[in-house]
Design a protein around this motif. Structure first.
Motif, PDB file in Angstrom:
ATOM      1  N   GLU A  93       6.994-130.508 -85.045  1.00  0.00           N
ATOM      2  CA  GLU A  93       7.730-129.300 -84.675  1.00  0.00           C
ATOM      3  C   GLU A  93       7.859-129.162 -83.155  1.00  0.00           C
ATOM      4  OE1 GLU A  93       3.469-128.125 -85.840  1.00  0.00           O
ATOM      5  OE2 GLU A  93       5.054-129.306 -86.772  1.00  0.00           O
ATOM      6  N   GLU A 107      13.180-125.145 -79.179  1.00  0.00           N
ATOM      7  CA  GLU A 107      13.076-123.782 -79.696  1.00  0.00           C
ATOM      8  C   GLU A 107      14.467-123.255 -80.055  1.00  0.00           C
ATOM      9  OE1 GLU A 107      11.486-119.531 -78.062  1.00  0.00           O
ATOM     10  OE2 GLU A 107      10.425-121.335 -77.403  1.00  0.00           O
ATOM     11  N   GLY A 108      14.572-122.673 -81.226  1.00  0.00           N
ATOM     12  CA  GLY A 108      15.838-122.108 -81.675  1.00  0.00           C
ATOM     13  C   GLY A 108      16.695-123.072 -82.487  1.00  0.00           C
ATOM     14  N   HIS A 109      16.395-124.373 -82.433  1.00  0.00           N
ATOM     15  CA  HIS A 109      17.150-125.357 -83.218  1.00  0.00           C
ATOM     16  C   HIS A 109      16.468-125.534 -84.567  1.00  0.00           C
ATOM     17  CE1 HIS A 109      19.786-128.729 -83.995  1.00  0.00           C
ATOM     18  NE2 HIS A 109      18.739-129.389 -84.441  1.00  0.00           N
ATOM     19  N   VAL A 110      17.241-125.567 -85.625  1.00  0.00           N
ATOM     20  CA  VAL A 110      16.692-125.733 -86.966  1.00  0.00           C
ATOM     21  C   VAL A 110      16.793-127.205 -87.352  1.00  0.00           C
ATOM     22  CG1 VAL A 110      16.906-125.093 -89.394  1.00  0.00           C
ATOM     23  CG2 VAL A 110      17.354-123.402 -87.618  1.00  0.00           C
TER      24      VAL A 110
END
Length: 163
Positions: free
Chosen positions: A30, A35-38
């Motif tokens: 992870e 951050e913010g990307h799926v």
């Protein structure tokens, strides 16, 4: 006497500090997704595996990568997809977050695959077992027949993954 004691304390502090500076940064999958990307999960894909040709396509080839690990020594757990080597050891492999990625299911996005090179090779006892790779990471792509990666690690060590 105080000078000798102070020198020993200073030397001890310097050695401890340099040893800690060389400790690899422990990262996980992870951490490789901005951050913010799926991240796309391909484990539950409904692709057919019949026939001799893989009939799946790697998703999200332009998945963004995280730059903050460039040039840092890291440790990352995962599973091996061998690329180069022999019966004794492998010198090049893909590190993936789950067993079967790139072989039994469509490959994960590039930001969830790491291309690893081991200059002197390393024995891998079982491809079913998770390992931890330690080495210097770069946010740099590599492309091969089975997948494109978003990261590379110049490996210096491999160990079994233990919870």
């Amino acid at each position: 006497m105080k000078f000798i004691y102070a020198s020993l304390v200073l030397l001890s502090t310097a050695l401890t500090g340099s040893a800690m500076a060389n400790e690899p940064l422990e990262i996980f999958w992870e951490d490789l997704v901005p951050e913010g990307h799926v991240a796309v999960d391909t484990r539950n894909s409904s692709s057919s595996h019949e026939g001799s040709e893989q009939n799946w396509v790697q998703p999200n080839l332009d998945a963004p990568v995280v730059q903050k690990y460039n040039g840092k020594t890291v440790s990352l757990p995962g599973f091996v997809v061998p690329l180069e080597g022999d019966n004794e050891s492998i010198t090049e492999f893909l590190l993936v977050p789950y067993f079967g990625a790139c072989i039994h299911v469509p490959p994960p996005p590039p930001n969830q695959i790491v291309h690893v090179t081991m200059k002197n090779g390393v024995p891998i006892d079982s491809l079913y077992d998770a390992i931890v790779v330690t080495g210097v990471m770069q946010a740099d792509s590599w492309s091969g027949e089975i997948a494109k990666t978003g990261y590379k690690i110049a490996g210096v060590g491999v160990a079994p993954f233990e919870l």
